[in-house]
Structures are given as C-alpha cells and as structure tokens.
Design an enzyme around this catalytic site. Structure first.
Site, PDB file in Angstrom:
ATOM      1  N   GLY A 239       0.896  -1.256  -0.170  1.00  9.83           N
ATOM      2  CA  GLY A 239       0.065   0.140   0.158  1.00  9.83           C
ATOM      3  C   GLY A 239       0.839   1.356   0.075  1.00  9.83           C
ATOM      4  O   GLY A 239       0.156   2.287  -0.301  1.00  9.83           O
ATOM      5  N   TYR A 316      -9.369   5.112 -12.312  1.00  7.81           N
ATOM      6  CA  TYR A 316      -9.414   5.907 -11.253  1.00  7.81           C
ATOM      7  C   TYR A 316      -9.193   7.517 -11.321  1.00  7.81           C
ATOM      8  O   TYR A 316      -8.761   8.053 -10.562  1.00  7.81           O
ATOM      9  CB  TYR A 316      -8.191   5.444 -10.408  1.00  7.81           C
ATOM     10  CG  TYR A 316      -7.900   3.755 -10.126  1.00  7.81           C
ATOM     11  CD1 TYR A 316      -8.697   3.092  -9.621  1.00  7.81           C
ATOM     12  CD2 TYR A 316      -6.948   3.346 -10.933  1.00  7.81           C
ATOM     13  CE1 TYR A 316      -8.713   1.687  -9.507  1.00  7.81           C
ATOM     14  CE2 TYR A 316      -6.805   1.887 -10.900  1.00  7.81           C
ATOM     15  CZ  TYR A 316      -7.615   1.179 -10.099  1.00  7.81           C
ATOM     16  OH  TYR A 316      -7.404  -0.309 -10.120  1.00  7.81           O
ATOM     17  N   CYS A 342     -13.070   3.478 -28.574  1.00  6.65           N
ATOM     18  CA  CYS A 342     -14.188   4.073 -28.912  1.00  6.65           C
ATOM     19  C   CYS A 342     -14.981   4.202 -27.448  1.00  6.65           C
ATOM     20  O   CYS A 342     -15.846   3.492 -27.272  1.00  6.65           O
ATOM     21  CB  CYS A 342     -14.982   3.319 -29.962  1.00  6.65           C
ATOM     22  SG  CYS A 342     -14.222   3.224 -31.600  1.00  6.65           S
ATOM     23  N   GLU A 343     -14.414   5.317 -26.620  1.00  6.89           N
ATOM     24  CA  GLU A 343     -14.759   5.386 -25.318  1.00  6.89           C
ATOM     25  C   GLU A 343     -14.641   6.792 -25.257  1.00  6.89           C
ATOM     26  O   GLU A 343     -13.257   7.010 -25.216  1.00  6.89           O
ATOM     27  CB  GLU A 343     -14.715   4.421 -24.234  1.00  6.89           C
ATOM     28  CG  GLU A 343     -15.075   2.794 -24.380  1.00  6.89           C
ATOM     29  CD  GLU A 343     -15.745   2.480 -23.261  1.00  6.89           C
ATOM     30  OE1 GLU A 343     -16.083   3.251 -22.313  1.00  6.89           O
ATOM     31  OE2 GLU A 343     -15.769   1.119 -23.192  1.00  6.89           O
ATOM     32  N   TYR A 370       0.487  -1.931 -12.287  1.00 11.83           N
ATOM     33  CA  TYR A 370      -1.006  -2.051 -12.415  1.00 11.83           C
ATOM     34  C   TYR A 370      -0.967  -1.361 -14.007  1.00 11.83           C
ATOM     35  O   TYR A 370      -2.173  -0.724 -14.300  1.00 11.83           O
ATOM     36  CB  TYR A 370      -1.725  -1.160 -11.589  1.00 11.83           C
ATOM     37  CG  TYR A 370      -1.551  -1.757 -10.082  1.00 11.83           C
ATOM     38  CD1 TYR A 370      -2.068  -3.043  -9.863  1.00 11.83           C
ATOM     39  CD2 TYR A 370      -0.764  -1.144  -9.120  1.00 11.83           C
ATOM     40  CE1 TYR A 370      -1.725  -3.771  -8.661  1.00 11.83           C
ATOM     41  CE2 TYR A 370      -0.564  -1.591  -7.988  1.00 11.83           C
ATOM     42  CZ  TYR A 370      -0.971  -2.869  -7.693  1.00 11.83           C
ATOM     43  OH  TYR A 370      -1.024  -3.558  -6.428  1.00 11.83           O
TER      44      TYR A 370
HETATM   45  N1  LLP Z   1      -1.329  -7.065  -0.548  1.00 10.14           N
HETATM   46  C1  LLP Z   1      -2.504  -7.289  -0.804  1.00 10.14           C
HETATM   47  C2  LLP Z   1      -3.463  -8.098  -0.321  1.00 10.14           C
HETATM   48  C3  LLP Z   1      -3.337  -6.347  -2.045  1.00 10.14           C
HETATM   49  O1  LLP Z   1      -4.656  -6.479  -2.464  1.00 10.14           O
HETATM   50  C4  LLP Z   1      -2.419  -5.636  -2.693  1.00 10.14           C
HETATM   51  C5  LLP Z   1      -2.908  -4.624  -3.779  1.00 10.14           C
HETATM   52  C6  LLP Z   1      -1.042  -5.328  -2.447  1.00 10.14           C
HETATM   53  C7  LLP Z   1      -0.839  -6.126  -1.250  1.00 10.14           C
HETATM   54  C8  LLP Z   1      -0.137  -4.335  -3.145  1.00 10.14           C
HETATM   55  O2  LLP Z   1      -0.599  -3.097  -2.832  1.00 10.14           O
HETATM   56  P1  LLP Z   1       0.685  -1.997  -3.358  1.00 10.14           P
HETATM   57  O3  LLP Z   1       1.793  -1.826  -2.677  1.00 10.14           O
HETATM   58  O4  LLP Z   1       0.633  -2.070  -4.806  1.00 10.14           O
HETATM   59  O5  LLP Z   1      -0.421  -0.599  -3.278  1.00 10.14           O
HETATM   60  N2  LLP Z   1      -5.269  -1.254  -9.653  1.00 10.14           N
HETATM   61  C9  LLP Z   1      -4.890  -0.159  -8.565  1.00 10.14           C
HETATM   62  C10 LLP Z   1      -4.275  -0.834  -7.288  1.00 10.14           C
HETATM   63  C11 LLP Z   1      -4.934  -1.839  -6.839  1.00 10.14           C
HETATM   64  C12 LLP Z   1      -4.353  -2.826  -5.643  1.00 10.14           C
HETATM   65  C13 LLP Z   1      -4.958  -3.931  -5.117  1.00 10.14           C
HETATM   66  N3  LLP Z   1      -4.266  -4.591  -4.047  1.00 10.14           N
HETATM   67  C14 LLP Z   1      -4.284   0.894  -9.030  1.00 10.14           C
HETATM   68  O6  LLP Z   1      -3.895   0.879 -10.402  1.00 10.14           O
HETATM   69  O7  LLP Z   1      -3.944   1.831  -8.526  1.00 10.14           O
END
Ligand code: LLP
Length: 414
Positions: A239, A316, A342-343, A370
């Site tokens: 996160g 987002y 096309c959006e 991502y």
């Molecule tokens: N652990 C779990 C259980 C998770 O669900 C996630 C991300 C992470 C770790 C890694 O989180 P990070 O360090 O990458 O923040 N698609 C979205 C982000 C979705 C995150 C989902 N879970 C975007 O492009 O911002």
C-alpha cells in the site's frame, strides 16, 4: 539515481534510448528498468534489515516473468492472489516457501495447488474460507499455515476503489470477530496458525493509517499470546504510495522505522507486501502520436496506446506524467492524450502542455505497476510488448500479441 532520464535531449531507460526500443519492438511498448526494480527491492529489504522480515512482492502489480525473475534472484518473497500468479512465480524461479496467498475467493483447486507447492502461508479472509481450507488440507494430508487477514476498519485516505481496510469493504475478517476465529482455527484439522495481517489499501501517502492498522493487529496478537497462541509473523500488507504528480509519500526508511517501532520488543517476523512502490517507478509506456486533432473546446493527441493498455486514468482518474521521448523546442499546446478506443473515457492524460507532431513518441511515466497487468484486449487490440532494459542491453520480455493470438481460442458454429 534516475533510471529514466534525458541525455542530449533523448529520453533513456538506463543506457538505452527509448526511441531505439520503439524502433526495434514497435509501440505501444512497456519498458522496465532492471536497475530501478533492483534498487527499489534493495531499499525495501535494507530498510527492515535490523528486524527479521520478508519482502513479498505483490505479483498483481506486474506479473511479467522477467520482472518476477529479477526479484526472485534477489531472494524476494511473493504475495499472490491466484493459482495463475503462483504458476508465474514458480515459472520465474521464485521460492514457494516465500509465497503468501491473499484474496477473498480462493478456490479449492487453488488451495490444493498452493499446498502441493508448499507455500509459506495462506492469508485467510473469512470463516468460510478457513473451513474450506481445513477440509482441503486434511483431505490431501497436508497442513496449511494460516494467517488471518484482519480488517482493522482504518481509513487509508486513498481512492475509494483501492481502499480495502474499511468495514464496508469485502476484505478481511472483522477485527471484533478475529479472536473467536483464531480459537476455532486452533481446533481445525489441517490448519496451523502462524500469523496475522492486514492490507488497508493502495497508494497510501501517509504513515498514520499504517501505524494505526498495525496497532490493531498487535492488540490482537497480544490477546492471542495471552491465550497461549503465539504468532510467528505479522503481515503489514502493501500500500505504500509513490509520486505520480506532486504527492509526497513517506520514504521507505521512515515507513519501516515506524512499523519496527510499533512492533516494540515483540520477537515476531514482519512480512511486507509492496507492489506499486517496487514496480511503479520502474516502468514507462512508450506510445506514438498517430494524429493531432485540434478542436474548438480541446486539442486531442491521438496516440497508439489506449485504455486497454493502461487502464488507470480511465478507472481511477489517475495521473501519469507524459514526457516527449525527444525534447522539442517548438511552441507548446495543451493536449488531451487519448487512444483509439471508442470510449470517451479512453484518455491517458488530459490538458498537458507539450510540443507534439504526428509520429512523435511520448512516454507515459510511472506505469510499471498496474499497467500491463490490468491491460485487456478491448476493441480487439493486441496487448503491448514488454521490454526490460539492463544497462545498455534490452531484452524482449513479452512479445507483442497478434490478432491471431486473440482469436486462437474461439470458434464459429459448425
Ligand atoms: N497485498 C494485497 C493483499 C493487495 O490486495 C495489494 C493490492 C497489495 C498487497 C499491493 O499493494 P500496493 O503496494 O501495490 O499498493 N489497480 C490499482 C491498485 C490495486 C491494488 C490492489 N491490491 C491501481 O492501479 O491503483
């Protein structure tokens, strides 16, 4: 060190001009820097050096085999959310013994696959999942190491679609119910309780919510210890945010110091699940301007990448910096950078002042996490190529898809 930087007006990935990569492999094309990935992983690992820990890269951020292999060679652990991600980790040379399995919907097949591989631990997200895991593990004569993912009801103050630690989110086990579920887990066949954890969201730019969430998990761990259930590890999740525009996320070292301080003298191993902060800054999406379209209200630069390649802006309203691959001196115009899909939501960036001409290359920055992993074939668009740069060398890590690939599993009625 900047891994994507201008040299003589030409944007490079490490020592390779992005224009050379586009010339060889075409566009759109994701380009990753091995040095950036390695540097970020070492920064994470080093920040926790004084405490027993394991960095488990969140595979969902970027699951290209070459990326996983670079991290596996460094000794990384992995956080997976599907059998597919487990297969990728193993194919990339990752160590199953360093894999944690998260996610709210693990199937029995995925559980068997992970048990057979010998993963480190299942991050269990509900009472129902715990029961199923017990049945599946007992039936195949194995013991599943379990860490309950707790929903600490902490506001991560991030985009609502990527906040996961609130009561109203589908993730984790309510903090109030956790103690009872641990008591049950202790009695279940095929289950060995080894840890507790949480993951409160993504692109979090303050330390406070992380510390608050860890505090709740530790409160629980202390209560369990009082009942004779000693946890071997605490999983702080992922996160940690990165800078896309003008955010000032905590430095990894400060984040680590805050967590380690929170742990106090507890002799417990710390697991981390960073995704974005490892892969995000390590990648860019290179795309070519197809057309310039000036209008009364807005000017559009139509490029050959689209929302199917990089979904974050559409989904987002995310911001990614756009840089010209060759610095141009001409007058700047305000452009919306849009794709061929096309959006109306198919934009990569809006209102950017750039001097653009048809045929120019631009780089969508900070797209290593991502980006490709969320891409699709919408509008029957083959997915982009992926290239890893390592010093002066470039390696094609994923060939561009062909339209034949897209149709390969389809058939018409007899
Ligand atoms: N652990 C779990 C259980 C998770 O669900 C996630 C991300 C992470 C770790 C890694 O989180 P990070 O360090 O990458 O923040 N698609 C979205 C982000 C979705 C995150 C989902 N879970 C975007 O492009 O911002």
């Amino acid at each position: 060190m900047a891994h994507f930087a201008y040299r003589n007006g030409e944007l490079h990935a490490e020592d390779v001009p992005l224009a050379r990569i586009a010339g060889r492999y075409g566009t759109p094309c994701y380009v990753y820097s091995r040095a950036a990935l390695t540097g970020a992983w070492r920064a994470w690992d080093g920040a926790f050096a004084g405490h027993d820990h394991l960095v488990c890269y969140a595979v969902k951020a970027n699951s290209n085999l070459a990326v996983l292999n670079i991290l596996a060679r460094l000794g990384s652990g992995f956080d997976i959310v599907s059998g597919g991600e487990l297969a990728r980790v193993l194919a990339a040379g990752g160590d199953a013994g360093r894999v944690v399995f998260s996610g709210v919907g693990k199937s029995a097949d995925e559980m068997r696959q992970a048990l057979a591989a010998g993963i480190l631990c299942f991050n269990v997200e509900s009472a129902a999942e715990l029961s199923r895991l017990s049945r599946v593990a007992a039936a195949c004569g194995r013991t599943a190491a379990v860490s309950l993912r707790i929903n600490p009801d902490i506001d991560a103050r991030t985009h609502p679609y990527i906040a996961t630690g609130l009561k109203q989110n589908k993730f984790g086990i309510a903090w109030e119910e956790a103690l009872a579920l641990y008591r049950r887990a202790r009695e279940l066949p095929g289950i060995a309780v080894t840890g507790a954890g949480c993951h409160i969201g993504s692109q979090i730019t303050e330390i406070g919510p992380f510390v608050a969430a860890l505090g709740r998990i530790l409160e629980l761990a202390d209560a369990l210890r009082a009942e004779g259930m000693v946890l071997g590890h605490i999983d702080a999740g992922g996160g940690l945010g990165i800078r896309y525009r003008d955010e000032s996320p905590p430095r990894i070292a400060d984040y680590a110091a805050a967590l380690v301080e929170g742990l106090g003298k507890r002799p417990v191993r710390l697991l981390l699940e960073p995704g974005r902060s490892l892969a995000g800054p390590a990648g860019v999406l290179v795309t070519r301007v197809e057309y310039l379209k000036r209008g009364a209200a807005r000017n559009f630069a139509v490029v050959d990448a689209a929302m199917n390649d990089l979904m974050r802006p559409a989904l987002y309203d995310a911001f990614h910096e756009v840089l010209p691959v060759a610095r141009a001196a001409g007058p700047q115009t305000e452009w919306d950078i849009v794709g061929p899909v096309c959006e109306t939501g198919d934009f990569l960036a809006r209102g950017r002042s750039l001097a653009l001409a048809e045929g120019d290359l631009v780089a969508i920055m900070t797209a290593g996490a991502y980006g490709m992993s969320m891409s699709s074939n919408y509008n029957s668009r083959p997915r982009a190529a992926e290239v890893v740069v390592d010093g002066g060398a470039m390696h094609l890590a994923r060939e561009r898809e062909t339209v034949a690939d897209l149709m390969a599993r389809e058939s018409i009625l007899p």
